[in-house]
Design a protein around this motif. Structure first.
Motif: not given
Ligand SMILES: O=c1ccn([C@@H]2O[C@H](COP(=O)(O)OP(=O)(O)O)[C@@H](O)[C@H]2O)c(=O)[nH]1
Ligand SMILES: O=c1ccn([C@@H]2O[C@H](COP(=O)(O)OP(=O)(O)O)[C@@H](O)[C@H]2O)c(=O)[nH]1
Ligand SMILES: [Mn+2]
Ligand SMILES: [Mn+2]
Lengths: 254, 254
Positions: A132, A134, A137, A139, A190, A192-194, A197, A201, A208-209, A212, A216, B134, B138, B167
């Motif tokens: 996705a 940012m 999302p 798109f 799909r 993962s955003f990983c 990145v 972000a 989240a960062l 997760i 990455i 956004m 994920d 978290f």
């Protein structure tokens, strides 16, 4: 019975594209980063006019295959129409990746990205697979995507672009309109955003960062601020900026 | 043969939650906005200590049902444990929506959101359905989500929270860990971003907003800057800010 098929499997490949020596520095780092994580797939670089001969020699040392693509000089009818839409030129050049039919499947990665962990599993996804964006999302971000080379798809993309243009002036708008149902697709489309990145972000959702971060796989320095522009980036993810710099200094610059 | 089942269908409901008179202003606007788009579903407001009697009277005029929820005063064992984790208090209060088992399905909407177009089709999605965040796409943003009330799920959520915490210190982190596979789920769990657009989307990807703008269904004023704080917002989406203000002045303030 027991016969083993002897049809040779086409290989898979990572693909990038550059049209000048600055982005080529990115492609060098990207290529070395893919070697560093010991990819078992091919590395294919497409280049267009603007890359110097000397740079091309360097690129060939890390990318298995290089091929030139220069649509504006092409003579076929679709491309003639295209000449009347010069704003689409850059966009179309990237689309040439669909013509790499010597591969069964490919993952396109922008040359302003660096691979942090092995991403060979990208070849298990199906066209079109992406992460996705940012900014909106629904798109996908077109800096990293899995695709299946096909002259047929290339032709359709070209026709689509000539008819509809691109709402954001780039390939991202075009690909998102062409693969319009992406955000409704299942897990095999799909990433993962990983896998894509972008350093900004780190501004939006720090927790989240933190949670997760170790997952990455690809960092994409999208936007104006590219790691080859200067040594010390005012980047929100200094560790990845440093990773880019360290590969650059170890493998590219000496 | 031909017999019509007489089992009464439980209704569906939109749900929000507030614990003070500021957010209650938001809930009034949200409720009126749902009426304006002629929802056929119920409107259910949960409130906790901090909402004044007068405000509650106003809320009851637009929300069909109101119910109080106040976990800290509760006596059961799970909640006793919770008292040792006061930081989870606010988070847990929102989770009470799973106890609204008089409904078959619900859509939770933060009180800092305004509905722009009818969203009754949300009840066709399955738990958990939400739109990407956004900041880290994920994860879903927990300001808008479709859920299925169930005491069982509520209990599991509580247990999960006591064991794992959250978290990011809020319900979003908790719900994303509990419904961990969301980003791999299919279309019946993925709300379009149009169901939870935050005004900062206008910064990142202007072309997308221009292309998609008329499809926006819910605008969510997430973050510190809430529309009840002042009249003229320095907001990147002035039209939606104005919409909130116009409902506020027409329906709430006089
Ligand atoms: O002048 C250019 C612009 C772009 N590119 C290639 O096209 C990709 C997409 O452009 P860019 O990364 O600058 O876009 P962003 O990710 O910042 O939106 C780059 O990574 C390069 O691979 C290039 O070679 N030369
Ligand atoms: O002090 C508070 C904080 C939150 N809420 C409720 O919880 C939701 C989530 O909080 P908020 O919208 O402030 O978080 P954001 O969307 O900005 O992250 C609000 O919309 C309200 O419905 C509330 O009633 N009082
Ligand atoms: Mn890029
Ligand atoms: Mn909110």
């Amino acid at each position: 019975m027991g016969a083993i098929s002897s049809t040779p499997q086409k290989p898979c490949s990572f693909v990038t594209w550059v049209n000048n020596d600055n982005y080529a520095l990115g492609a060098l780092v990207l290529g070395h980063s893919l070697r560093k994580v010991e990819t078992k797939h091919k590395l294919h670089l497409m280049y267009s006019k603007g890359v110097s001969t000397r740079m091309l020699e360097l690129l060939k040392m890390v990318w298995d295959e290089v091929s030139s693509c220069d649509i504006i000089d092409s003579k076929d009818e679709n491309n003639l129409k295209l000449i009347q839409r010069p704003e689409l030129g850059i966009t179309f050049t990237k689309l040439h990746c669909w013509r790499l039919t010597q591969y069964s499947k490919c993952a396109f990665i922008d040359s302003d990205a660096v691979v942090v962990q092995n991403v060979d599993d990208m070849m298990n996804y199906n066209e079109i697979a992406a992460a996705a964006d940012m900014g909106w999302p629904d798109f996908f971000n077109s800096g990293v995507y899995v695709f299946e080379p096909s002259e047929e798809t290339y032709r359709k993309l070209l026709e689509f672009a000539l008819e509809h243009g691109t709402f954001d002036g780039g390939d991202q708008g075009l690909l998102n309109m062409f693969f319009k149902e992406w955000h409704l697709e299942g897990a095999d489309h799909r990433l993962s955003f990983c896998y894509n990145v972008c350093p900004s972000a780190a501004y939006g959702y720090k927790a989240a960062l933190k949670k997760i971060g170790t997952d990455i796989k690809i960092v994409h320095f999208m936007g104006h601020h590219k790691p080859w522009h200067c040594n010390k980036g005012v980047t929100p993810m200094p560790c990845f900026w440093s990773l880019w710099q360290s590969i650059y200094h170890e493998k590219v610059r000496e």
